[in-house]
Structure formats: structure tokens, C-alpha cells
Scaffold this motif. Structure first.
Motif, PDB file in Angstrom:
ATOM      1  N   THR A  89      84.255   4.487  21.765  1.00  0.00           N
ATOM      2  CA  THR A  89      83.444   5.368  20.933  1.00  0.00           C
ATOM      3  C   THR A  89      83.177   4.705  19.590  1.00  0.00           C
ATOM      4  N   LYS A  90      82.208   5.207  18.881  1.00  0.00           N
ATOM      5  CA  LYS A  90      81.804   4.644  17.599  1.00  0.00           C
ATOM      6  C   LYS A  90      82.820   5.027  16.531  1.00  0.00           C
ATOM      7  N   VAL A  91      83.412   4.014  15.934  1.00  0.00           N
ATOM      8  CA  VAL A  91      84.373   4.246  14.865  1.00  0.00           C
ATOM      9  C   VAL A  91      83.904   3.502  13.623  1.00  0.00           C
ATOM     10  N   PHE A  92      84.523   3.814  12.483  1.00  0.00           N
ATOM     11  CA  PHE A  92      84.067   3.285  11.203  1.00  0.00           C
ATOM     12  C   PHE A  92      85.215   2.624  10.453  1.00  0.00           C
ATOM     13  N   TRP A  93      84.833   1.859   9.431  1.00  0.00           N
ATOM     14  CA  TRP A  93      85.821   1.255   8.540  1.00  0.00           C
ATOM     15  C   TRP A  93      85.153   1.036   7.187  1.00  0.00           C
ATOM     16  N   ILE A  94      85.963   0.751   6.202  1.00  0.00           N
ATOM     17  CA  ILE A  94      85.466   0.534   4.845  1.00  0.00           C
ATOM     18  C   ILE A  94      85.021  -0.917   4.687  1.00  0.00           C
ATOM     19  N   ALA A  95      83.918  -1.125   3.996  1.00  0.00           N
ATOM     20  CA  ALA A  95      83.446  -2.475   3.693  1.00  0.00           C
ATOM     21  C   ALA A  95      82.964  -2.514   2.246  1.00  0.00           C
ATOM     22  N   GLY A  96      83.046  -3.684   1.648  1.00  0.00           N
ATOM     23  CA  GLY A  96      82.575  -3.872   0.279  1.00  0.00           C
ATOM     24  C   GLY A  96      81.362  -4.773   0.243  1.00  0.00           C
ATOM     25  N   ILE A  97      80.465  -4.525  -0.712  1.00  0.00           N
ATOM     26  CA  ILE A  97      79.265  -5.348  -0.857  1.00  0.00           C
ATOM     27  C   ILE A  97      79.645  -6.679  -1.509  1.00  0.00           C
ATOM     28  N   VAL A  98      79.392  -7.762  -0.794  1.00  0.00           N
ATOM     29  CA  VAL A  98      79.659  -9.108  -1.309  1.00  0.00           C
ATOM     30  C   VAL A  98      78.443  -9.646  -2.046  1.00  0.00           C
ATOM     31  N   LYS A  99      77.256  -9.336  -1.522  1.00  0.00           N
ATOM     32  CA  LYS A  99      76.016  -9.830  -2.123  1.00  0.00           C
ATOM     33  C   LYS A  99      74.886  -8.869  -1.805  1.00  0.00           C
ATOM     34  N   LEU A 100      74.007  -8.663  -2.775  1.00  0.00           N
ATOM     35  CA  LEU A 100      72.833  -7.808  -2.577  1.00  0.00           C
ATOM     36  C   LEU A 100      71.577  -8.656  -2.551  1.00  0.00           C
ATOM     37  N   ALA A 101      70.676  -8.322  -1.641  1.00  0.00           N
ATOM     38  CA  ALA A 101      69.366  -8.975  -1.574  1.00  0.00           C
ATOM     39  C   ALA A 101      68.342  -7.901  -1.261  1.00  0.00           C
ATOM     40  N   GLY A 102      67.779  -7.288  -2.309  1.00  0.00           N
ATOM     41  CA  GLY A 102      66.876  -6.168  -2.093  1.00  0.00           C
ATOM     42  C   GLY A 102      67.638  -5.000  -1.495  1.00  0.00           C
ATOM     43  N   TYR A 103      67.105  -4.480  -0.373  1.00  0.00           N
ATOM     44  CA  TYR A 103      67.807  -3.398   0.328  1.00  0.00           C
ATOM     45  C   TYR A 103      68.969  -3.923   1.154  1.00  0.00           C
ATOM     46  N   ASN A 104      68.997  -5.207   1.431  1.00  0.00           N
ATOM     47  CA  ASN A 104      70.010  -5.784   2.311  1.00  0.00           C
ATOM     48  C   ASN A 104      71.289  -6.109   1.545  1.00  0.00           C
ATOM     49  N   ALA A 105      72.400  -5.876   2.205  1.00  0.00           N
ATOM     50  CA  ALA A 105      73.699  -6.153   1.595  1.00  0.00           C
ATOM     51  C   ALA A 105      74.550  -6.958   2.560  1.00  0.00           C
ATOM     52  N   LEU A 106      75.236  -7.961   2.025  1.00  0.00           N
ATOM     53  CA  LEU A 106      76.225  -8.705   2.792  1.00  0.00           C
ATOM     54  C   LEU A 106      77.553  -7.978   2.613  1.00  0.00           C
ATOM     55  N   LEU A 107      78.109  -7.497   3.724  1.00  0.00           N
ATOM     56  CA  LEU A 107      79.310  -6.660   3.679  1.00  0.00           C
ATOM     57  C   LEU A 107      80.512  -7.395   4.256  1.00  0.00           C
TER      58      LEU A 107
END
Length: 649
Positions: free
Chosen positions: A210-228
Motif C-alpha cells: 500500500t502507499k505509505v509516506f515519509w518525511i523529506a527535506g528540500i535539498v535544492k529548488l528549481a522553479g516548481y521542482n524540488a530535489l528531495l
């Protein structure tokens, strides 16, 4: 198929702490009383955390959260969901209706009953299913999810081909921030979303069905896109991933707790900590996350007032001096596909943004004295209706009663048929409400069909000398042989006067753009295309946009507040098709076919060809030495400045 569970005695943990963290992972280590029953032998499997039950099915190994606080399967309809969200104390049904249906139908319509209806006596396998319907359902669901993921991966590779994340990472590019684009979704309410902001995202490093989640932090932002990067990976970037921060799977911290979704750490680091809850509390105390209403704001910012079947007046792409009636055919991300009203097969179209200065309400042309092509259609078609005037972009009010523009005055203007050039131009007609008809000197059609309408406050027109003081190449009139071009000589020879400097728009907003920033930009010579692009020059509010992979000949001058510029990730967010950088083969062939390509682009607006500065040089000089002023450095300040030279008498 066999089920193996490890029993453990843990005290009941408090659900949904102040962070909403660990809610689901606690459920993975709760007590479970399930037992296995199967005559089939178990195969050797890789060791998994003892707190997670294991499913083996045809050689495939699955783990799933189970127990008092885990997942549950409705005995009536078979839906798999979070146990706490199920109906009644026994948590056997997903809703009241399923509970009643189960009772009234004497279990005949239940998912278990449907699994057993084969027309034959129950087999040994069916007996196993009867004892453990949850296991069977979860195993089947896991296989189904794996198939979907495989199909999605194949589709992504074959259809997209270009990845902003890979493009930025491999070249260490930076992207223009979303706040630079006030007309784009979230452009005015982006807030302080930045690196180190934490979010809740799907955990893809997990074997749960099943779909589960976890916490992630933004490493880099590029417009709307984020490296997590998932929490717990520290400096390990092996599982970093890019995603659109405005996507439906990105949530503020605490969303899982409020929604009853499980939080489960990635299996790669599952062994690192025994108390993940304490780890998260320590890591997230004082950390920033998305606003609780972030997804609502995204949704609201993507609601567009323009609707299909609305009628507008838009520039006639074959005769720039006039407008025509067009119908809104579709709206994508605020961009309109307009079909000219007389186009029977709907192929004669024009793309622009809803805030474009090229579209107006019905009756606009008549009100200001602009030329207008009357439609052969004398009656509105059923369902078509005029767009309310208040939906269009407003222009700044001007006072024409005092010193004002006059016909014949000279200025500099971006050539609408060759947006890479700023040219010597003339005011051909003064209209009402501050609008002007501009002609490009030396290349005007005899009938004025290529005059173009600019508002007096337009950032696309400049006073005499603007290019010289800002070290921009000025395109002289076609056929003018006295080179290098000097405004003083030209004004004297033509008996003309320059438009007063004080009449031009000198406002320079704090736009935030920097040279080298990446973005998505409309190719205004073929406005249906949105391309990967780069800011290569900044002259106060004027941006030089380069389309990656193409020659500089195709660059375009664009205002910093143009609605035809978008943040990285805009196409993905809105569903618009992004044009990737030109491939190597295209770049190699550009030098041999640039003239043909430029001509084809110009035909988007008009049937005749405009000459580029290079072609003009070849025609006029026949090999003689010739040069324009070259810019030694670019202005990158966002503040206002005195950037117009003093006019010579």
C-alpha cells in the motif's frame, strides 16, 4: 502463499503526536495475532524487520502493516484502507453501508464469498483464502501496484525524454524562482518555501503493497521542482529525487496524521534507528514545512476565468496592423488556443496567454480607432459569447492632453517579426487610450499591413539612444548605407524628431532574474511552443531569452513581466507540452539551414521575410568592415536607473 508473523509485546503507543510523525510506522510494529496455516513449504527469503509480517506469493515477498493500528480489508467490498478509518469497533467494514449489506445479504455478496464462488467444492487453496482473506487481497494488490508502476515507468521514459532534474544536476544550473512570475500559479503566494523545508511524500523505497509516506527535506529548488532527500539519509544522496512541489503527492508535515496515512521509514535506512519517533521529533523541532492550506492555494491559483467558447479580439497574424474575432478553443495553464472565427476546420489558430497585450474585449478596436477585419459571420454561433472586459489585462492610464507622441516621431522598438532585434522605428498613427501604431523603418509594407500596436507604456518601445547607452546592437533601417548608424545623422537626414524621453515607461520592478537562470519560455515566433530557455542578458527590465540548443539568432527580447515566461516545472504542473533543448544533430545543422528556419518562423505572423542583422550586413556591405556596438557588460540591477542618453539637438 504463506503468511509469517513475528509476535512482539509492545505497549499501546499514543497515536498522532504533535508532529503527526511515526503514526504509520508505529502500526508496523504493533501487536498482531494473525497465525499462518498452509501445507506449502516456505522458501528462503532475505531477512526483513521482525516487526513486519511477511507475505510470500509465487516467489514474491511482500511486507505490510497489520495489527490493531495497521491496515484492514473490508469483508464486504474488499477495499484496503487504514484500520482506524474503518467502521465499528471490530473494523471489519469500510462503511456503514458495507456493514449493513453484509448482514442483509447473509454474507453472500462479500468479497470472501465472491472469491469462493467457482461452481466447485472449495479447494485446498480456497480454504487458505478463507482463513486469511487479508493476505490474499494484499498480495494481489501488491502485484497490481507493481504492474502499474512498471507501466508508468515505461511511459515516462518513452514520452518525456527530457528531465529538468537531470538537466540541472548534470550542469549545475540554477532556475529562476517562482516569485519572478507573478502571473504563474503560486507566483504571488509562494511564501518562504526554500531549502530545508520539510514535506511528507510517498515512500518509494518500500516493499509495502500500500502507499505509505515519509518525511523529506528540500535539498535544492528549481522553479516548481524540488530535489528531495528522505529524513535519515543525512549526507547520502543515493536516493535523492526530483518532484514538482505543487504536485498532489506533496504535503505539509502533519498531513499523514490528520489523514490517517501511514508514515514508514525507507527500508534502506530502517536499521539505523530503533526509535524513529524520537529521531523525527528531534530532527523536526523548529523545522519549516508547507502551509496547511498549500494544496488549496495551488488549486485556487490554477483556476482561470477564460473559458472555451468565449469571443475575443486578437491580432491578425497575417496582417499585424489589424485585429480579428477569435474563439477560445481551450485553456491550458492560462494559455489560450484561439481559433479565428472564420476558420471552418478550426486549424487557423493563435496561441497566447490570457494576460497577453495581443488580446482584447469585443469592441476594443472600434473604441480606440484600431483597424479591424470584419468577420463574414454576421451572427454569433450558438454557445459563443463575448468575454467580459474586466478579464483582460489592464494598461496604465495615460494623460494625452499635454505633451504627447506625434506621428512621424522616431524611437527604438522590438521588431514583432524578429524578436531578437531592436530596430529603428517610427510612430505611424496615434490611437486613443495611449495606443500607438509603430512601423519598422526600411521594411514597412506599402499598405502599412505590418504596423504593430504598442501601448505608450509598453516595455517593448524605447527612446532614441537606448541601445547605444546599454550596449545593445541596434538594427538600422533596411537599405540605409551610412554605417555605423548614428541617430543624430539619421534624424537630420529624415527631417524627423525623436519621441521625448519622458513619455516612455522607465519603471524597473525588482524582478529577481539573474543572468544564467533557467526557465520555460514561449517561442513568440511560434507561440504554441514552450521551450527550455536561459536568461542571457538583463538590461534593467528587459531580458534576453536564449532557447537552449539553438543559435543566438533565435534569441528574443522579452520584458521581465511577460506572461510568456514561466518557472521550471510549469509545463509539468499544467499539462502543457515542453519543448526540450535542440538535440546535437539539430545544432550541427543550424548553420546550414538557419535562414530557412527563420523564414518559416516569421511566416507564423506574416508572409514576407524580415532580414536579420547578419543578412543585412552581407547585402549592403559586400565584404566591407562593419560592426555594431557590442555590450561590454550587462546591467543586472533591479532598481530604477537613468539609462537613457541625453538626446542631441
Amino acid at each position: 502463499m504463506t503468511l509469517k508473523t513475528e509476535h512482539s509485546t509492545h505497549s499501546e503507543r499514543k497515536r498522532r503526536d504533535s508532529f503527526g510523525m511515526f503514526d504509520g510506522y508505529d502500526s508496523c510494529s504493533e501487536d498482531t495475532s494473525s497465525s499462518s496455516s498452509s501445507d506449502e513449504s516456505e522458501e528462503e527469503v532475505a531477512p526483513l524487520p521482525s516487526s513486519l509480517p511477511i507475505i510470500k506469493n509465487n516467489g514474491q515477498v511482500y511486507t505490510y502493516p497489520d495489527g490493531k493500528s495497521g491496515m484492514a480489508t473490508c469483508e464486504m467490498c474488499g477495499m484496503v484502507g487504514v484500520r482506524d478509518a474503518f467502521y465499528s469497533k471490530t473494523k471489519r467494514f469500510c462503511s456503514v453501508s458495507c456493514s449493513r449489506s453484509y448482514s442483509s445479504n447473509s454474507k453472500k455478496a462479500s468479497i470472501l464469498a465472491r472469491l469462493q464462488v467457482t461452481g466447485k467444492p472449495p479447494t485446498k487453496k480456497a480454504k487458505v483464502l478463507q482463513k486469511q482473506p487479508l493476505v490474499a487481497k494484499l498480495a494481489a494488490y501488491a502485484q497490481y501496484q507493481a504492474t502499474l508502476q512498471s507501466q508508468a515507468k515505461t511511459k515516462s521514459v518513452s514520452l518525456e525524454g527530457f528531465s529538468w532534474g537531470n538537466y540541472i544536476n548534470s550542469n549545475s544550473f540554477i532556475a529562476a524562482p517562482v516569485t519572478c512570475f507573478k502571473h504563474a500559479p503560486m507566483g504571488t503566494c509562494w511564501g518562504d518555501i526554500s531549502e530545508n523545508v520539510r514535506v511528507e511524500v510517498p515512500n518509494t523505497d518500500c516493499s509495502l503493497p500500500t502507499k505509505v509516506f515519509w518525511i523529506a527535506g528540500i535539498v535544492k529548488l528549481a522553479g516548481y521542482n524540488a530535489l528531495l532527500r528522505y529524513e535519515g539519509f543525512e549526507s547520502d544522496s543515493s536516493l535523492d529525487f526530483w518532484c514538482n512541489i505543487c504536485g498532489s503527492d506533496i504535503h505539509p508535515v502533519g498531513w499523514c496524521a490528520a489523514s490517517g496515512k501511514p508514515l514508514v521509514p525507507p527500508r534502506t535506512i530502517q536499521h539505523k534507528y530503533t526509535n524513529w519517533k524520537a529521531f523525527l521529533v528531534k530532527r523536526l523541532t523548529g523545522a519549516k514545512t508547507l502551509p496547511p492550506d498549500f494544496s488549496q492555494k495551488v488549486s485556487e491559483s490554477m483556476q482561470y476565468p477564460f473559458k472555451p467558447s468565449m469571443r475575443v479580439e486578437v491580432v491578425d497574424k497575417t496582417h499585424l496592423c489589424r485585429t480579428r474575432v477569435a474563439i477560445v478553443e481551450s485553456v491550458i495553464g492560462g494559455r489560450l488556443r484561439l481559433v479565428y472565427e472564420e476558420s471552418e476546420d478550426k486549424s487557423d489558430d493563435f496561441w497566447c496567454h490570457m494576460y497577453s497585450p495581443l488580446i482584447h474585449h469585443i469592441g476594443w478596436s472600434r473604441s480606440i480607432g484600431h483597424r479591424f477585419k470584419r468577420s463574414d459571420i454576421t451572427k454569433k454561433q450558438d454557445g459563443h459569447f463575448d468575454t467580459p472586459p474586466h478579464l483582460f489585462a489592464k494598461v496604465k492610464e495615460v494623460d494625452q492632453s499635454g505633451e504627447w507622441y506625434k506621428e512621424g516621431m522616431k524611437l527604438e522598438a522590438i521588431d514583432p517579426l524578429n524578436l531578437s532585434a531592436i530596430c529603428v522605428a517610427t510612430i505611424r498613427k496615434v490611437l486613443a487610450d495611449g495606443f500607438l501604431m509603430i512601423g519598422i523603418d526600411g521594411s514597412e509594407a506599402a499598405d502599412g499591413s505590418d504596423w504593430f500596436c504598442y501601448h505608450a507604456t509598453s516595455p517593448s518601445i524605447f527612446p532614441v539612444g537606448f541601445c547605444e547607452i546599454n550596449m545593445i546592437e541596434l538594427t538600422p533601417p533596411r537599405g540605409y548605407t551610412k554605417l555605423p548608424f548614428k541617430w543624430f545623422d539619421y534624424l537630420r537626414e529624415t527631417g524627423s524628431i525623436a519621441a521625448p524621453v519622458k513619455l516612455f515607461n522607465k519603471d524597473v520592478p525588482n524582478h529577481g532574474f539573474r543572468v544564467g537562470m533557467k526557465l520555460e519560455a514561449v517561442d513568440l515566433m511560434e507561440p504554441r511552443l514552450v521551450c527550455v530557455a536561459t536568461v542571457t542578458r538583463i538590461i534593467h527590465r528587459l531580458l534576453r531569452i536564449h532557447f537552449d540548443g539553438w543559435e543566438e539568432e533565435y534569441d528574443q527580447w522579452v520584458d521581465c513581466e511577460s506572461p510568456d515566461l514561466y518557472p521550471v516545472g510549469w509545463c509539468q504542473l499544467t499539462g502543457y507540452q515542453l519543448q526540450p533543448p535542440a538535440p546535437q544533430t539539430s545544432r550541427e545543422s543550424q548553420s546550414g539551414s538557419s535562414k530557412q528556419k527563420k523564414k518559416a518562423k516569421s511566416q507564423q505572423y506574416k508572409g514576407h521575410k524580415k532580414m536579420t542583422p547578419l543578412q543585412l550586413k552581407e547585402e549592403l556591405l559586400d565584404g566591407e568592415e562593419y560592426s555594431f556596438l557590442q555590450g561590454a557588460s550587462d546591467q543586472e540591477s533591479n532598481g530604477s536607473a537613468s539609462y537613457y542618453i541625453k538626446q542631441e539637438p
